[in-house]
Design a protein around this motif. Structure first.
Motif, PDB file in Angstrom:
ATOM      1  N   TRP A  88      29.414 -16.797  40.658  1.00 26.16           N
ATOM      2  CA  TRP A  88      29.692 -17.756  41.581  1.00 26.16           C
ATOM      3  C   TRP A  88      28.885 -17.510  42.823  1.00 26.16           C
ATOM      4  CZ3 TRP A  88      33.004 -17.301  37.547  1.00 26.16           C
ATOM      5  CH2 TRP A  88      33.281 -18.082  37.013  1.00 26.16           C
ATOM      6  N   ALA A  89      28.893 -16.203  43.089  1.00 23.12           N
ATOM      7  CA  ALA A  89      28.115 -15.607  44.315  1.00 23.12           C
ATOM      8  C   ALA A  89      26.568 -15.892  44.686  1.00 23.12           C
ATOM      9  CB  ALA A  89      28.197 -14.192  44.344  1.00 23.12           C
ATOM     10  N   ASP A  90      26.319 -16.229  43.502  1.00 24.04           N
ATOM     11  CA  ASP A  90      24.843 -16.564  43.461  1.00 24.04           C
ATOM     12  C   ASP A  90      24.722 -18.280  42.933  1.00 24.04           C
ATOM     13  OD1 ASP A  90      21.974 -17.200  43.471  1.00 24.04           O
ATOM     14  OD2 ASP A  90      21.641 -15.862  41.517  1.00 24.04           O
ATOM     15  N   ARG A  91      24.942 -18.912  44.142  1.00 23.54           N
ATOM     16  CA  ARG A  91      25.170 -20.455  43.904  1.00 23.54           C
ATOM     17  C   ARG A  91      23.783 -21.106  43.537  1.00 23.54           C
ATOM     18  NH1 ARG A  91      30.018 -22.210  43.455  1.00 23.54           N
ATOM     19  NH2 ARG A  91      29.454 -24.130  44.249  1.00 23.54           N
ATOM     20  N   ALA A  92      22.830 -20.567  44.015  1.00 26.43           N
ATOM     21  CA  ALA A  92      21.578 -21.419  43.534  1.00 26.43           C
ATOM     22  C   ALA A  92      21.177 -21.228  42.088  1.00 26.43           C
ATOM     23  CB  ALA A  92      20.239 -20.819  44.315  1.00 26.43           C
ATOM     24  N   THR A  93      21.362 -20.089  41.306  1.00 23.12           N
ATOM     25  CA  THR A  93      21.419 -19.849  40.107  1.00 23.12           C
ATOM     26  C   THR A  93      22.149 -20.626  39.399  1.00 23.12           C
ATOM     27  OG1 THR A  93      20.347 -17.629  40.469  1.00 23.12           O
ATOM     28  CG2 THR A  93      20.988 -18.038  38.174  1.00 23.12           C
ATOM     29  N   LEU A  94      23.456 -20.551  39.742  1.00 23.90           N
ATOM     30  CA  LEU A  94      24.527 -21.194  39.017  1.00 23.90           C
ATOM     31  C   LEU A  94      24.135 -22.856  39.128  1.00 23.90           C
ATOM     32  CD1 LEU A  94      27.356 -21.156  37.781  1.00 23.90           C
ATOM     33  CD2 LEU A  94      28.305 -21.725  40.081  1.00 23.90           C
ATOM     34  N   VAL A  95      23.782 -23.355  40.132  1.00 23.67           N
ATOM     35  CA  VAL A  95      23.409 -24.795  40.260  1.00 23.67           C
ATOM     36  C   VAL A  95      22.260 -25.046  39.505  1.00 23.67           C
ATOM     37  CG1 VAL A  95      22.601 -26.625  41.777  1.00 23.67           C
ATOM     38  CG2 VAL A  95      24.659 -25.233  42.282  1.00 23.67           C
ATOM     39  N   LYS A  96      21.303 -24.278  39.485  1.00 22.30           N
ATOM     40  CA  LYS A  96      19.917 -24.465  38.583  1.00 22.30           C
ATOM     41  C   LYS A  96      20.504 -24.853  37.079  1.00 22.30           C
ATOM     42  CE  LYS A  96      15.703 -22.056  37.210  1.00 22.30           C
ATOM     43  NZ  LYS A  96      15.032 -20.768  37.477  1.00 22.30           N
ATOM     44  N   TYR A  97      21.012 -23.714  36.566  1.00 20.51           N
ATOM     45  CA  TYR A  97      21.084 -23.509  35.119  1.00 20.51           C
ATOM     46  C   TYR A  97      22.330 -24.616  34.714  1.00 20.51           C
ATOM     47  CZ  TYR A  97      18.158 -19.744  34.932  1.00 20.51           C
ATOM     48  OH  TYR A  97      17.074 -18.895  34.911  1.00 20.51           O
ATOM     49  N   THR A  98      23.293 -24.899  35.572  1.00 25.96           N
ATOM     50  CA  THR A  98      24.065 -25.950  35.224  1.00 25.96           C
ATOM     51  C   THR A  98      23.442 -27.289  35.285  1.00 25.96           C
ATOM     52  OG1 THR A  98      25.990 -24.607  36.256  1.00 25.96           O
ATOM     53  CG2 THR A  98      26.736 -26.991  35.838  1.00 25.96           C
ATOM     54  N   ASN A  99      22.756 -27.527  36.139  1.00 24.90           N
ATOM     55  CA  ASN A  99      21.905 -28.814  36.192  1.00 24.90           C
ATOM     56  C   ASN A  99      21.021 -28.914  34.975  1.00 24.90           C
ATOM     57  OD1 ASN A  99      23.265 -29.847  38.331  1.00 24.90           O
ATOM     58  ND2 ASN A  99      21.748 -29.177  39.766  1.00 24.90           N
ATOM     59  N   GLN A 100      20.456 -27.912  34.429  1.00 22.59           N
ATOM     60  CA  GLN A 100      19.464 -27.804  33.275  1.00 22.59           C
ATOM     61  C   GLN A 100      20.163 -28.225  32.040  1.00 22.59           C
ATOM     62  OE1 GLN A 100      17.160 -24.317  33.346  1.00 22.59           O
ATOM     63  NE2 GLN A 100      16.073 -25.006  34.842  1.00 22.59           N
ATOM     64  N   SER A 101      21.546 -27.533  31.772  1.00 24.70           N
ATOM     65  CA  SER A 101      22.132 -27.653  30.775  1.00 24.70           C
ATOM     66  C   SER A 101      23.780 -27.462  31.201  1.00 24.70           C
ATOM     67  CB  SER A 101      21.890 -26.143  29.754  1.00 24.70           C
ATOM     68  OG  SER A 101      22.462 -26.339  28.510  1.00 24.70           O
ATOM     69  N   PRO A 102      24.292 -28.758  31.299  1.00 26.04           N
ATOM     70  CA  PRO A 102      25.507 -28.857  32.055  1.00 26.04           C
ATOM     71  C   PRO A 102      26.830 -28.205  30.969  1.00 26.04           C
ATOM     72  CG  PRO A 102      24.894 -30.834  31.798  1.00 26.04           C
ATOM     73  CD  PRO A 102      23.622 -29.971  31.314  1.00 26.04           C
ATOM     74  N   ILE A 103      26.535 -28.393  29.814  1.00 24.98           N
ATOM     75  CA  ILE A 103      27.351 -28.065  28.597  1.00 24.98           C
ATOM     76  C   ILE A 103      27.078 -26.558  27.995  1.00 24.98           C
ATOM     77  CG2 ILE A 103      28.432 -28.563  26.360  1.00 24.98           C
ATOM     78  CD1 ILE A 103      27.982 -31.392  27.041  1.00 24.98           C
ATOM     79  N   LEU A 104      25.838 -26.366  27.487  1.00 23.75           N
ATOM     80  CA  LEU A 104      25.556 -25.047  27.176  1.00 23.75           C
ATOM     81  C   LEU A 104      25.635 -23.715  28.005  1.00 23.75           C
ATOM     82  CD1 LEU A 104      24.621 -23.936  24.451  1.00 23.75           C
ATOM     83  CD2 LEU A 104      22.349 -24.155  25.164  1.00 23.75           C
ATOM     84  N   TYR A 105      25.362 -24.190  29.220  1.00 22.55           N
ATOM     85  CA  TYR A 105      25.434 -22.981  30.246  1.00 22.55           C
ATOM     86  C   TYR A 105      26.902 -22.288  30.529  1.00 22.55           C
ATOM     87  CZ  TYR A 105      24.695 -19.946  34.390  1.00 22.55           C
ATOM     88  OH  TYR A 105      24.852 -19.122  35.316  1.00 22.55           O
ATOM     89  N   PRO A 106      27.777 -23.284  30.836  1.00 21.84           N
ATOM     90  CA  PRO A 106      29.229 -22.657  30.893  1.00 21.84           C
ATOM     91  C   PRO A 106      29.736 -22.031  29.540  1.00 21.84           C
ATOM     92  CG  PRO A 106      28.929 -24.708  31.801  1.00 21.84           C
ATOM     93  CD  PRO A 106      27.765 -24.515  31.379  1.00 21.84           C
ATOM     94  N   ILE A 107      29.305 -22.572  28.609  1.00 15.66           N
ATOM     95  CA  ILE A 107      29.704 -22.098  27.259  1.00 15.66           C
ATOM     96  C   ILE A 107      29.273 -21.034  27.080  1.00 15.66           C
ATOM     97  CG2 ILE A 107      29.517 -22.424  24.794  1.00 15.66           C
ATOM     98  CD1 ILE A 107      30.013 -25.512  25.362  1.00 15.66           C
ATOM     99  N   SER A 108      27.771 -20.573  27.221  1.00 15.04           N
ATOM    100  CA  SER A 108      27.244 -19.246  27.155  1.00 15.04           C
ATOM    101  C   SER A 108      27.806 -18.228  27.911  1.00 15.04           C
ATOM    102  CB  SER A 108      25.647 -19.479  27.399  1.00 15.04           C
ATOM    103  OG  SER A 108      25.356 -19.638  28.554  1.00 15.04           O
ATOM    104  N   VAL A 109      27.936 -18.636  29.201  1.00 11.08           N
ATOM    105  CA  VAL A 109      28.740 -17.699  30.264  1.00 11.08           C
ATOM    106  C   VAL A 109      30.047 -17.293  29.729  1.00 11.08           C
ATOM    107  CG1 VAL A 109      29.740 -17.301  32.579  1.00 11.08           C
ATOM    108  CG2 VAL A 109      27.443 -18.408  32.472  1.00 11.08           C
ATOM    109  N   LEU A 110      30.574 -18.014  29.135  1.00 10.77           N
ATOM    110  CA  LEU A 110      32.188 -17.833  28.706  1.00 10.77           C
ATOM    111  C   LEU A 110      31.921 -16.901  27.323  1.00 10.77           C
ATOM    112  CD1 LEU A 110      35.450 -18.138  28.587  1.00 10.77           C
ATOM    113  CD2 LEU A 110      34.661 -20.328  27.356  1.00 10.77           C
ATOM    114  N   GLY A 111      30.935 -17.495  26.472  1.00 14.19           N
ATOM    115  CA  GLY A 111      30.549 -16.530  25.223  1.00 14.19           C
ATOM    116  C   GLY A 111      30.536 -15.123  25.602  1.00 14.19           C
ATOM    117  N   VAL A 112      29.393 -15.051  26.622  1.00 10.35           N
ATOM    118  CA  VAL A 112      29.426 -13.479  27.118  1.00 10.35           C
ATOM    119  C   VAL A 112      30.497 -12.633  27.461  1.00 10.35           C
ATOM    120  CG1 VAL A 112      28.179 -12.055  28.774  1.00 10.35           C
ATOM    121  CG2 VAL A 112      26.957 -13.781  27.670  1.00 10.35           C
ATOM    122  N   PHE A 113      31.452 -13.288  28.470  1.00 11.21           N
ATOM    123  CA  PHE A 113      32.605 -12.750  28.559  1.00 11.21           C
ATOM    124  C   PHE A 113      33.569 -12.540  27.273  1.00 11.21           C
ATOM    125  CE2 PHE A 113      31.692 -14.259  32.686  1.00 11.21           C
ATOM    126  CZ  PHE A 113      32.068 -13.007  33.395  1.00 11.21           C
TER     127      PHE A 113
END
Length: 158
Positions: free
Chosen positions: A52-77
């Protein structure tokens, strides 16, 4: 019908026995492995704000893939938490050595890129550095004598 109920009760009892034996196994874990687990979880929690500290990257990848990106971040954790579990609870020596190798390899990478990351996003750079330092401290707990002895002996079959 009575057979099904008896089978269910037997499964439940065996699950309870397994839980008790797992608790007994946890009781004999050395202090350095317990500290590894606690510190590694702290490092895992410390890496969460960096997304969340890198808002630009977060917004960029969330806009590109609004479902897959959060799921992949959660998967890494989830994978990182499972890795901690493999080492601290399941006594997997190969996972311990892979963690040691990756920790040693991450130290130069963090310090070589720290200046560029600091100019790009100071908050994210500091959070990442703190997370790596905490991770290295956690993995160093696995190199202590009591942890080495614990990993070198095979768990007893109960």
């Amino acid at each position: 019908m009575l057979y099904v109920v008896a089978e269910w009760i037997e499964r439940w009892n065996s699950a309870m026995v397994r839980e008790v034996t797992e608790e007994a196994a946890l009781a004999v874990r050395p202090a350095s492995v317990l500290w590894y687990e606690r510190i590694a979880i702290a490092a895992l929690i410390a890496t969460a704000p960096s997304a969340w500290a890198d808002r630009a990257t977060l917004v960029k990848y969330t806009n590109q893939s609004p479902i897959l990106y959060p799921i992949s971040v959660l998967g890494v954790f989830v994978i990182q938490a499972a890795w901690i579990w493999l080492i601290a609870r399941r006594r997997k020596n190969w996972a311990r050595w892979i963690s040691i190798i990756f920790s040693i390899g991450s130290i130069p990478a963090v310090f070589l890129d720290f200046d560029a990351h600091l100019r790009y996003n100071p908050t994210m750079a500091v959070i990442s550095l703190v997370a790596v330092v905490i991770s290295v401290i956690a993995v160093s707990m696995l190199l202590r004598r009591d942890a080495r002895d614990w990993f070198s002996t095979k768990p007893s079959s109960l």
